[in-house]
Design a protein around this motif. Structure first.
Motif, PDB file in Angstrom:
ATOM      1  N   GLY A 130       0.640  -1.234   0.584  1.00 18.98           N
ATOM      2  CA  GLY A 130      -0.343   0.114   0.367  1.00 18.98           C
ATOM      3  C   GLY A 130       0.657   0.904  -0.722  1.00 18.98           C
ATOM      4  N   ASN A 131       0.046   2.255   0.537  1.00 21.17           N
ATOM      5  CA  ASN A 131       0.421   3.981   0.420  1.00 21.17           C
ATOM      6  C   ASN A 131       1.777   4.118   1.727  1.00 21.17           C
ATOM      7  N   ASP A 173      -4.398   2.797  -0.515  1.00 19.76           N
ATOM      8  CA  ASP A 173      -4.198   4.514  -1.496  1.00 19.76           C
ATOM      9  C   ASP A 173      -3.683   4.988   0.082  1.00 19.76           C
ATOM     10  N   GLY A 189      -0.081   6.219   3.670  1.00 16.06           N
ATOM     11  CA  GLY A 189      -1.407   6.087   3.705  1.00 16.06           C
ATOM     12  C   GLY A 189      -1.651   5.581   5.923  1.00 16.06           C
ATOM     13  N   TYR A 204      -1.402   1.773   4.592  1.00 14.62           N
ATOM     14  CA  TYR A 204       0.184   0.804   4.893  1.00 14.62           C
ATOM     15  C   TYR A 204      -0.191   0.185   5.734  1.00 14.62           C
TER      16      TYR A 204
END
Length: 283
Positions: free
Chosen positions: A9-10, A37, A13, A40
């Motif tokens: 993931g981001n 997005d 995030g 994380y």
């Protein structure tokens, strides 16, 4: 000690540390695409699994300290934790020992033996005998597990053979089966003796007095449990819900042991609850 980990993931995030099952590894979980997005997800290998070196007599409280060090290394101040099955015990410990940094907690199919009338209540036909042997004859269990869990296909056969019909259907999905096989292969990275020893030690810790009181965990805790789970019965989730001051319990009538991580919509729902609860706390 440094813990091996896998990120999804981001990085911008909300950070969620994932605690894998027993046995398991950081490869057992996939972040739903639609949350790439927002979240994380940092999946951590406990010592003896994957690439985290084995440490004999690794106390569960040390995991909380190591998780905090990992958060520092990643420059993460506040975060959530999510524990699956045996990993829920480690996630609960982190919540109890890191109350200023761990803002919300998710528990999937998590055992609570000390909330039962007898520690072996609410276990399935596979787990019950294994827990009893871990408690009374740990060396015997290590020997048995070393023979049983010699490679990833053997673990797959042993584990899936004890699952309910709903879980069996879930494992007919190629991505779910492939992810599980990869996770078990990584769990065996340090050999069958190391894996058998670590499983036995974790079960012993689970069945011994815990180094914290559930009633002292003040963070929001989101509990997911499948009604048809053949490994950990719903009475465990219900007991956790009663003992934890800010618990929200979801009972899935069609869920088994693995629905929480294997069903992307269920997993996404829980992750979003962790994010929302953390945002509500001002983080």
């Amino acid at each position: 000690m440094p813990l091996a980990y896998t990120c999804h993931g981001n990085p911008g995030g909300w950070p969620v540390f994932y605690c894998h099952g027993t046995p398991g590894s950081s490869c057992e979980v996939l972040l739903p695409t639609r949350l790439a997005d927002q979240v994380y997800l940092i999946a951590v290998d406990r010592p003896g699994y994957g690439k985290s070196p084995f440490i004999d007599s690794y106390p569960v409280s040390q995991f909380a300290s190591d998780l905090e060090q990992l958060a520092d290394h990643l420059k993460i101040n506040a975060f959530s934790a999510l524990g699956f099955s045996g990993g829920g015990f480690f996630a609960l410990t982190a919540a109890a020992l890191l109350p200023e940094r761990l803002k919300s907690l998710g528990l999937l199919s998590t055992p609570a033996p000390h909330e039962m009338q007898s520690p072996l209540d609410g276990t399935g036909p596979m787990n019950g005998p294994i827990w009893a042997t871990a408690k009374d004859q740990p060396e015997k269990l290590i020997e048995q597990l070393q023979t049983l869990l010699k490679d990833a296909p053997a673990i797959y056969q042993v584990m899936t053979g004890s699952l309910c019909e709903n879980d069996q259907k879930l494992f007919t999905q190629k991505q779910v089966a492939d992810t599980y096989l990869k996770a078990m292969s990584d769990a065996l990275a340090q050999g069958s003796l190391t894996l058998a020893t670590r499983i036995t030690q974790e079960l012993q810790q689970l069945l011994q007095p815990w180094p914290f009181e559930l009633r002292n965990i003040q963070q929001p805790v989101f509990i997911y449990q499948g009604t048809t789970d053949q490994l950990i019965r719903p009475v465990h989730a219900e007991a956790l819900s009663r003992a934890l001051p800010r618990a929200e319990l979801t009972i899935d009538p069609a869920g088994g042991h693995y629905q929480g991580i294997g069903n992307p919509s269920r997993f996404a729902e829980l992750l979003l609850k962790l994010v929302s609860a953390s945002q509500a706390s001002g983080q």
